[in-house]
Design a protein around this motif. Structure first.
Motif, PDB file in Angstrom:
ATOM      1  N   SER A 151     -83.972  39.172-164.625  1.00 42.07           N
ATOM      2  CA  SER A 151     -83.894  40.006-165.618  1.00 42.07           C
ATOM      3  C   SER A 151     -83.411  41.043-164.010  1.00 42.07           C
ATOM      4  CB  SER A 151     -84.496  41.197-165.973  1.00 42.07           C
ATOM      5  OG  SER A 151     -84.371  42.179-166.603  1.00 42.07           O
ATOM      6  N   SER A 152     -82.572  41.566-164.089  1.00 40.78           N
ATOM      7  CA  SER A 152     -81.937  42.467-163.090  1.00 40.78           C
ATOM      8  C   SER A 152     -82.346  43.796-162.829  1.00 40.78           C
ATOM      9  CB  SER A 152     -80.272  42.944-163.526  1.00 40.78           C
ATOM     10  OG  SER A 152     -79.799  44.267-164.257  1.00 40.78           O
ATOM     11  N   TYR A 153     -81.965  44.698-161.683  1.00 39.21           N
ATOM     12  CA  TYR A 153     -82.466  45.916-161.495  1.00 39.21           C
ATOM     13  C   TYR A 153     -81.772  47.163-162.519  1.00 39.21           C
ATOM     14  CZ  TYR A 153     -83.860  44.059-156.827  1.00 39.21           C
ATOM     15  OH  TYR A 153     -84.427  43.393-155.736  1.00 39.21           O
ATOM     16  N   GLY A 154     -81.024  46.938-162.703  1.00 40.33           N
ATOM     17  CA  GLY A 154     -80.012  47.352-163.336  1.00 40.33           C
ATOM     18  C   GLY A 154     -80.443  47.491-165.528  1.00 40.33           C
ATOM     19  N   THR A 155     -81.195  46.578-165.473  1.00 32.94           N
ATOM     20  CA  THR A 155     -81.478  45.703-166.397  1.00 32.94           C
ATOM     21  C   THR A 155     -82.661  46.267-166.965  1.00 32.94           C
ATOM     22  OG1 THR A 155     -80.307  43.883-166.845  1.00 32.94           O
ATOM     23  CG2 THR A 155     -82.096  44.104-168.525  1.00 32.94           C
ATOM     24  N   VAL A 156     -83.672  46.278-166.167  1.00 28.72           N
ATOM     25  CA  VAL A 156     -85.392  47.443-165.620  1.00 28.72           C
ATOM     26  C   VAL A 156     -85.320  48.557-165.787  1.00 28.72           C
ATOM     27  CG1 VAL A 156     -87.425  47.106-164.579  1.00 28.72           C
ATOM     28  CG2 VAL A 156     -86.143  44.854-164.563  1.00 28.72           C
ATOM     29  N   GLY A 157     -83.741  49.039-164.851  1.00 33.35           N
ATOM     30  CA  GLY A 157     -84.100  50.790-164.893  1.00 33.35           C
ATOM     31  C   GLY A 157     -83.910  50.562-166.103  1.00 33.35           C
ATOM     32  N   ALA A 158     -82.415  50.974-167.382  1.00 30.30           N
ATOM     33  CA  ALA A 158     -82.602  50.793-168.053  1.00 30.30           C
ATOM     34  C   ALA A 158     -84.011  50.553-169.195  1.00 30.30           C
ATOM     35  CB  ALA A 158     -80.718  50.040-169.139  1.00 30.30           C
ATOM     36  N   ALA A 159     -84.238  50.086-169.096  1.00 35.88           N
ATOM     37  CA  ALA A 159     -85.566  49.724-170.141  1.00 35.88           C
ATOM     38  C   ALA A 159     -86.660  50.636-170.300  1.00 35.88           C
ATOM     39  CB  ALA A 159     -85.997  48.099-170.315  1.00 35.88           C
ATOM     40  N   LEU A 160     -86.498  51.558-168.767  1.00 35.34           N
ATOM     41  CA  LEU A 160     -87.897  52.441-169.122  1.00 35.34           C
ATOM     42  C   LEU A 160     -87.357  53.602-169.085  1.00 35.34           C
ATOM     43  CD1 LEU A 160     -87.309  52.532-164.760  1.00 35.34           C
ATOM     44  CD2 LEU A 160     -89.025  51.420-166.372  1.00 35.34           C
ATOM     45  N   ARG A 201     -76.862  33.891-171.712  1.00 33.41           N
ATOM     46  CA  ARG A 201     -76.226  34.749-172.075  1.00 33.41           C
ATOM     47  C   ARG A 201     -75.950  35.082-170.413  1.00 33.41           C
ATOM     48  NH1 ARG A 201     -82.053  38.280-173.817  1.00 33.41           N
ATOM     49  NH2 ARG A 201     -82.767  35.676-173.425  1.00 33.41           N
ATOM     50  N   ASP A 202     -76.004  36.482-170.455  1.00 32.84           N
ATOM     51  CA  ASP A 202     -74.568  37.079-169.183  1.00 32.84           C
ATOM     52  C   ASP A 202     -75.827  37.758-168.290  1.00 32.84           C
ATOM     53  OD1 ASP A 202     -72.123  35.884-169.387  1.00 32.84           O
ATOM     54  OD2 ASP A 202     -71.658  38.140-170.371  1.00 32.84           O
ATOM     55  N   THR A 203     -77.127  38.449-168.671  1.00 29.10           N
ATOM     56  CA  THR A 203     -77.896  39.383-167.794  1.00 29.10           C
ATOM     57  C   THR A 203     -79.699  38.859-168.735  1.00 29.10           C
ATOM     58  OG1 THR A 203     -77.671  41.607-168.831  1.00 29.10           O
ATOM     59  CG2 THR A 203     -76.380  40.572-166.839  1.00 29.10           C
ATOM     60  N   SER A 204     -80.419  38.874-168.423  1.00 29.42           N
ATOM     61  CA  SER A 204     -81.420  38.813-168.928  1.00 29.42           C
ATOM     62  C   SER A 204     -82.175  39.734-169.591  1.00 29.42           C
ATOM     63  CB  SER A 204     -82.537  38.143-167.972  1.00 29.42           C
ATOM     64  OG  SER A 204     -83.772  38.044-168.679  1.00 29.42           O
ATOM     65  N   GLU A 205     -82.224  40.014-171.033  1.00 28.27           N
ATOM     66  CA  GLU A 205     -83.201  41.485-171.150  1.00 28.27           C
ATOM     67  C   GLU A 205     -84.812  41.281-170.904  1.00 28.27           C
ATOM     68  OE1 GLU A 205     -82.415  41.434-175.759  1.00 28.27           O
ATOM     69  OE2 GLU A 205     -80.273  40.885-174.940  1.00 28.27           O
ATOM     70  N   VAL A 206     -85.451  42.601-170.808  1.00 25.72           N
ATOM     71  CA  VAL A 206     -86.524  43.096-170.358  1.00 25.72           C
ATOM     72  C   VAL A 206     -87.297  42.904-171.891  1.00 25.72           C
ATOM     73  CG1 VAL A 206     -88.160  43.961-169.336  1.00 25.72           C
ATOM     74  CG2 VAL A 206     -86.279  43.879-168.464  1.00 25.72           C
ATOM     75  N   LEU A 212     -92.523  50.901-164.773  1.00 23.28           N
ATOM     76  CA  LEU A 212     -92.456  49.792-163.834  1.00 23.28           C
ATOM     77  C   LEU A 212     -92.922  48.298-163.711  1.00 23.28           C
ATOM     78  CD1 LEU A 212     -89.196  48.738-162.735  1.00 23.28           C
ATOM     79  CD2 LEU A 212     -90.674  49.900-160.493  1.00 23.28           C
ATOM     80  N   TRP A 213     -94.632  48.561-163.254  1.00 23.99           N
ATOM     81  CA  TRP A 213     -94.518  47.283-162.589  1.00 23.99           C
ATOM     82  C   TRP A 213     -95.290  46.446-164.229  1.00 23.99           C
ATOM     83  CZ3 TRP A 213     -92.629  48.310-158.752  1.00 23.99           C
ATOM     84  CH2 TRP A 213     -93.286  48.331-157.590  1.00 23.99           C
ATOM     85  N   PRO A 257     -85.088  55.991-168.125  1.00 21.47           N
ATOM     86  CA  PRO A 257     -84.213  55.044-167.307  1.00 21.47           C
ATOM     87  C   PRO A 257     -83.767  56.063-165.651  1.00 21.47           C
ATOM     88  CG  PRO A 257     -82.765  55.497-169.881  1.00 21.47           C
ATOM     89  CD  PRO A 257     -84.373  56.617-169.162  1.00 21.47           C
ATOM     90  N   ALA A 258     -84.064  54.808-164.620  1.00 28.25           N
ATOM     91  CA  ALA A 258     -83.890  54.929-164.078  1.00 28.25           C
ATOM     92  C   ALA A 258     -82.644  54.005-163.247  1.00 28.25           C
ATOM     93  CB  ALA A 258     -84.912  54.864-162.967  1.00 28.25           C
ATOM     94  N   SER A 259     -81.574  53.926-162.033  1.00 28.86           N
ATOM     95  CA  SER A 259     -80.683  53.467-161.930  1.00 28.86           C
ATOM     96  C   SER A 259     -80.824  52.421-160.852  1.00 28.86           C
ATOM     97  CB  SER A 259     -79.729  53.539-160.603  1.00 28.86           C
ATOM     98  OG  SER A 259     -80.426  54.259-159.448  1.00 28.86           O
ATOM     99  N   GLY A 260     -80.533  50.488-160.791  1.00 30.29           N
ATOM    100  CA  GLY A 260     -80.698  49.865-160.294  1.00 30.29           C
ATOM    101  C   GLY A 260     -80.855  49.739-159.172  1.00 30.29           C
TER     102      GLY A 260
END
Length: 102
Positions: free
Chosen positions: A20-29, A97-102, A7-8, A32-35
């Motif tokens: 980036s959003s918490y959810g986007t970061v979580g999905a990229a792990l 864009r609507d949300t940032s990608e990691v 995550l870090w 995956p983890a929830s926002g």
């Protein structure tokens, strides 16, 4: 590498001037983890991780619930780095864009 280390590293990879959003970061792990879970983990963020670049999917700064002074710090840094505030929220559309990608 632990899930928190991953995550870090992921949060460190968000470029200056982007969020980036918490959810986007979580999905990229890798696992995956929830926002919500990412938000809980971010409360343990070590020094050197740009925690201020992770915000709610709505663009809000939920850290205010934990510490209003941290929210002020986050807003100040994001206004300098990103300059995307509109009505106390990050304006994702200004990033193209609507949300940032990691």
């Amino acid at each position: 590498m632990t899930a928190l280390d991953e995550l870090w590293d992921l949060v460190r990879s968000i470029p200056r001037g982007r969020v980036s959003s918490y959810g986007t970061v979580g999905a990229a792990l890798k696992n995956p983890a929830s926002g919500y879970l990412v938000g809980r983990w971010m409360a343990q963020c070590p020094e050197g991780v740009p925690w201020w670049r992770v915000v709610a999917k709505t663009g809000a700064l939920p850290i205010e619930k934990l510490d209003p002074y941290l929210e002020l710090d986050q807003r100040r840094v994001l206004e300098i780095e990103v300059g995307l505030f509109a009505a106390h929220r990050i304006d994702y559309s200004a990033q193209g864009r609507d949300t940032s990608e990691v």
